[in-house]
Design a protein around this motif. Structure first.
Motif, mmCIF file in Angstrom:
data_model
loop_
_atom_site.group_PDB
_atom_site.id
_atom_site.type_symbol
_atom_site.label_atom_id
_atom_site.label_comp_id
_atom_site.label_asym_id
_atom_site.label_seq_id
_atom_site.Cartn_x
_atom_site.Cartn_y
_atom_site.Cartn_z
ATOM 1 N N ILE A 165 38.603 27.654 62.030
ATOM 2 C CA ILE A 165 39.140 27.430 63.377
ATOM 3 C C ILE A 165 38.032 27.796 64.358
ATOM 4 C CG2 ILE A 165 40.897 28.087 65.063
ATOM 5 C CD1 ILE A 165 42.742 28.746 62.702
ATOM 6 N N ILE A 166 37.506 26.791 65.061
ATOM 7 C CA ILE A 166 36.347 27.021 65.926
ATOM 8 C C ILE A 166 36.698 26.991 67.415
ATOM 9 C CG2 ILE A 166 34.735 26.138 64.213
ATOM 10 C CD1 ILE A 166 34.617 23.519 65.857
ATOM 11 N N GLY A 167 37.951 26.689 67.730
ATOM 12 C CA GLY A 167 38.388 26.704 69.124
ATOM 13 C C GLY A 167 39.875 26.972 69.202
ATOM 14 N N ALA A 204 41.250 24.693 74.254
ATOM 15 C CA ALA A 204 40.705 24.835 72.904
ATOM 16 C C ALA A 204 39.369 24.104 72.781
ATOM 17 C CB ALA A 204 41.699 24.290 71.879
ATOM 18 N N LEU A 205 39.280 22.905 73.350
ATOM 19 C CA LEU A 205 38.027 22.156 73.308
ATOM 20 C C LEU A 205 36.934 22.880 74.092
ATOM 21 C CD1 LEU A 205 39.420 18.537 73.767
ATOM 22 C CD2 LEU A 205 38.369 19.471 71.695
ATOM 23 N N ALA A 206 37.282 23.420 75.250
ATOM 24 C CA ALA A 206 36.308 24.164 76.038
ATOM 25 C C ALA A 206 35.839 25.404 75.289
ATOM 26 C CB ALA A 206 36.915 24.557 77.386
ATOM 27 N N ASP A 207 36.764 26.041 74.566
ATOM 28 C CA ASP A 207 36.417 27.225 73.776
ATOM 29 C C ASP A 207 35.368 26.886 72.726
ATOM 30 O OD1 ASP A 207 36.677 29.921 72.872
ATOM 31 O OD2 ASP A 207 38.064 29.269 71.309
ATOM 32 N N ALA A 208 35.454 25.668 72.171
ATOM 33 C CA ALA A 208 34.497 25.235 71.152
ATOM 34 C C ALA A 208 33.289 24.514 71.749
ATOM 35 C CB ALA A 208 35.202 24.320 70.146
ATOM 36 N N GLY A 209 33.338 24.246 73.063
ATOM 37 C CA GLY A 209 32.245 23.515 73.689
ATOM 38 C C GLY A 209 32.198 22.055 73.281
ATOM 39 N N LEU A 210 33.386 21.458 73.050
ATOM 40 C CA LEU A 210 33.476 20.078 72.591
ATOM 41 C C LEU A 210 34.256 19.222 73.567
ATOM 42 C CD1 LEU A 210 34.350 20.836 68.847
ATOM 43 C CD2 LEU A 210 32.119 20.135 69.749
ATOM 44 N N ALA A 211 34.187 17.902 73.378
ATOM 45 C CA ALA A 211 34.946 16.941 74.173
ATOM 46 C C ALA A 211 35.998 16.280 73.300
ATOM 47 C CB ALA A 211 34.000 15.888 74.751
ATOM 48 N N LEU A 220 39.942 22.570 64.460
ATOM 49 C CA LEU A 220 39.577 22.853 63.073
ATOM 50 C C LEU A 220 38.312 22.083 62.709
ATOM 51 C CD1 LEU A 220 43.057 22.456 61.305
ATOM 52 C CD2 LEU A 220 42.160 24.430 62.526
ATOM 53 N N ALA A 221 37.481 22.700 61.875
ATOM 54 C CA ALA A 221 36.251 22.037 61.451
ATOM 55 C C ALA A 221 35.896 22.443 60.034
ATOM 56 C CB ALA A 221 35.094 22.391 62.387
ATOM 57 N N SER A 222 35.217 21.546 59.338
ATOM 58 C CA SER A 222 34.654 21.906 58.040
ATOM 59 C C SER A 222 33.516 22.897 58.257
ATOM 60 C CB SER A 222 34.120 20.663 57.329
ATOM 61 O OG SER A 222 33.002 20.130 58.039
ATOM 62 N N GLU A 223 33.205 23.653 57.227
ATOM 63 C CA GLU A 223 32.113 24.617 57.363
ATOM 64 C C GLU A 223 30.793 23.918 57.686
ATOM 65 O OE1 GLU A 223 30.489 28.678 55.230
ATOM 66 O OE2 GLU A 223 31.803 27.321 54.103
ATOM 67 N N THR A 224 30.586 22.759 57.076
ATOM 68 C CA THR A 224 29.353 22.004 57.339
ATOM 69 C C THR A 224 29.272 21.597 58.806
ATOM 70 O OG1 THR A 224 29.317 21.147 55.084
ATOM 71 C CG2 THR A 224 28.048 19.932 56.733
ATOM 72 N N LYS A 225 30.373 21.085 59.356
ATOM 73 C CA LYS A 225 30.392 20.660 60.755
ATOM 74 C C LYS A 225 30.230 21.855 61.680
ATOM 75 C CE LYS A 225 30.951 17.398 63.861
ATOM 76 N NZ LYS A 225 29.990 16.276 63.980
ATOM 77 N N MET A 226 30.888 22.950 61.348
ATOM 78 C CA MET A 226 30.792 24.153 62.165
ATOM 79 C C MET A 226 29.343 24.612 62.278
ATOM 80 S SD MET A 226 32.621 27.867 61.521
ATOM 81 C CE MET A 226 31.605 28.238 60.071
ATOM 82 N N ARG A 227 28.639 24.635 61.168
ATOM 83 C CA ARG A 227 27.240 25.080 61.175
ATOM 84 C C ARG A 227 26.344 24.079 61.897
ATOM 85 N NH1 ARG A 227 27.100 29.563 58.402
ATOM 86 N NH2 ARG A 227 28.554 29.932 56.679
ATOM 87 N N GLU A 228 26.661 22.804 61.738
ATOM 88 C CA GLU A 228 25.902 21.763 62.436
ATOM 89 C C GLU A 228 26.016 21.948 63.957
ATOM 90 O OE1 GLU A 228 26.908 17.190 63.384
ATOM 91 O OE2 GLU A 228 26.822 17.671 61.235
ATOM 92 N N LEU A 229 27.196 22.364 64.413
ATOM 93 C CA LEU A 229 27.433 22.577 65.842
ATOM 94 C C LEU A 229 26.936 23.934 66.324
ATOM 95 C CD1 LEU A 229 31.071 21.164 65.998
ATOM 96 C CD2 LEU A 229 29.040 20.095 66.998
ATOM 97 N N GLY A 230 26.518 24.794 65.391
ATOM 98 C CA GLY A 230 26.066 26.126 65.761
ATOM 99 C C GLY A 230 27.190 27.040 66.187
ATOM 100 N N LEU A 231 28.378 26.817 65.625
ATOM 101 C CA LEU A 231 29.554 27.589 66.004
ATOM 102 C C LEU A 231 29.995 28.502 64.861
ATOM 103 C CD1 LEU A 231 31.568 24.713 67.728
ATOM 104 C CD2 LEU A 231 30.214 26.498 68.844
ATOM 105 N N SER A 232 31.015 29.288 65.129
ATOM 106 C CA SER A 232 31.617 30.142 64.103
ATOM 107 C C SER A 232 33.100 30.268 64.397
ATOM 108 C CB SER A 232 30.963 31.537 64.091
ATOM 109 O OG SER A 232 31.180 32.194 65.324
ATOM 110 N N GLY A 233 33.841 30.740 63.427
ATOM 111 C CA GLY A 233 35.271 30.922 63.616
ATOM 112 C C GLY A 233 35.937 31.347 62.332
#
Length: 380
Positions: free
Chosen positions: A6-8, A33-40, A211-224
């Protein structure tokens, strides 16, 4: 194997908001939630969500953006939020998607929930005897449990006192004022043994999680937090309670017991490993019964747990740290996701004023009529 994080997380405060629709509150939560993750919104590959009384959840799409995203509406009673989370978890775990949103919102009229028994898959007599009016249903259920396991009315009161105390330090809670034990115990009796302050209220609010896969989360430089275990189960034959204390009837295993075991097995942990828990507390009795059904204590041990303060913020297992349904109210579509939102805040160290020190494993459980339970275990 793909891991899900959970990244946002976003929430619209629960309560009464006469100037906003349920949809307004759901859209607010998604944007948060999107703002929390820095996504659109255009980054989102799928969405699952539900609302019981405020229209279809996919009505949020024109407001968020018509991107052609896959959106599936979920309806599982009070377990709608937990079921939406599990659906999103599966979508990523399967490898089909990498990033998605789960959403829940609602806006209920004032007054007790009183559902149609036939629409819920129950016989008509069930409603004719008053069992679908939640105040009566919950009261008969906890009265039998109290008789069987020596639970006192004072213990019911202590659950409510804790809930309102936690609500005072929770920005998204509806009830933000403390209520002392004497006031809880002497307030209007609605359905014996439950007084006015022992019940939650139908409410409004919205919650969304990215929600994000671990691969996507790392690609985005995020954590959760990682979703370490998640399960939804329905009731087996013999699980539905017989309520009269005078009847000697053996009760079968509940859907909560089934869902909790499945989630523990998936996560590879047990009840003793959990640091903080959010469990269904539509009234004080539900929290007491679910403490045992989720494996945290034996039937009857709740009396000692509550008297010793074991479930308070400073206790051995803090339960419903944001005040639960009692302090927040229950908008059906959003309620289960509120629990997960609170656990995300706890695991991120963002639960100011109610933070559980060193929380690493967080548990949530929501129960929906007529017998659906959803459990999720998050790991920091």
């Amino acid at each position: 194997m793909t891991q899900v994080h959970i990244i946002g997380a976003g929430i619209h405060p629960f309560g009464r908001h006469d100037d906003k629709t349920g949809l307004d509150q759901g859209v607010h939560a998604v944007r948060e939630a999107l703002a929390d993750a820095g996504l659109a919104w255009s980054d989102v590959e799928f969405a699952f969500g539900g609302s019981s009384a405020a229209g279809s959840a996919d009505a949020a799409l024109p407001r968020l953006g018509l991107t052609g995203v896959q959106f599936i509406n979920i309806s599982n009673g009070c377990a709608t939020g937990g079921s939406s989370l599990l659906s999103g978890y599966w979508a990523i775990k399967s490898g089909e998607f990498d990033l998605g949103v789960v959403i829940g919102f609602d806006k209920h009229p004032r007054g007790a929930f009183n559902a149609d028994p036939v629409a819920s898959g129950l016989p008509r007599w069930y409603g004719e005897t008053g069992m679908m009016l939640t105040t009566q249903f919950f009261a008969m259920k906890i009265r039998r449990y109290m008789e069987l396991h020596a639970i006192s009315a004072t213990t019911l009161g202590r659950v409510a006192v804790k809930a309102y105390e936690n609500g005072t330090v929770t920005p998204h809670a509806w009830r933000r004022a403390p209520v002392d034990l004497e006031t809880v115990m002497t307030s209007q009796m609605l359905s014996d043994p439950l007084t006015k302050f022992m019940f939650c209220s139908p409410a409004e609010g919205g919650v969304a999680l990215v929600l994000a896969s671990e691969t996507k989360m790392r690609e985005l430089g995020l954590s959760g937090p990682r979703v370490r275990g998640a399960a939804v189960r329905t009731r087996p034959r013999g699980s539905f309670e017989v309520f009269s204390p005078s009847l000697d009837v053996k009760r079968g295993v509940s859907p909560t017991e089934l869902a909790s075991k499945a989630a523990y097995d998936m996560a590879g942990v047990g009840p003793g490993d959990i640091d903080v828990a959010q469990i269904q507390d539509t009234e004080s009795g539900a929290e007491i019964m679910h403490m045992a059904e989720n494996g945290f204590c034996a039937d009857g041990e709740q009396e000692q747990w509550l008297s010793e303060g074991a479930t308070r913020l400073s206790g051995k297992l803090p339960i419903n740290t944001d005040g639960g349904c009692l302090a927040c109210g229950e908008p059906v579509g959003a309620s289960g996701l509120r629990q997960v939102y609170e656990n995300v805040q706890q695991l991120r160290g963002r639960a100011a004023g109610r933070q559980v020190d060193g929380a690493r494993l967080a548990y949530s459980q929501v129960y929906g009529a007529p017998g659906i339970s959803a459990v999720a275990i998050l790991e920091a």
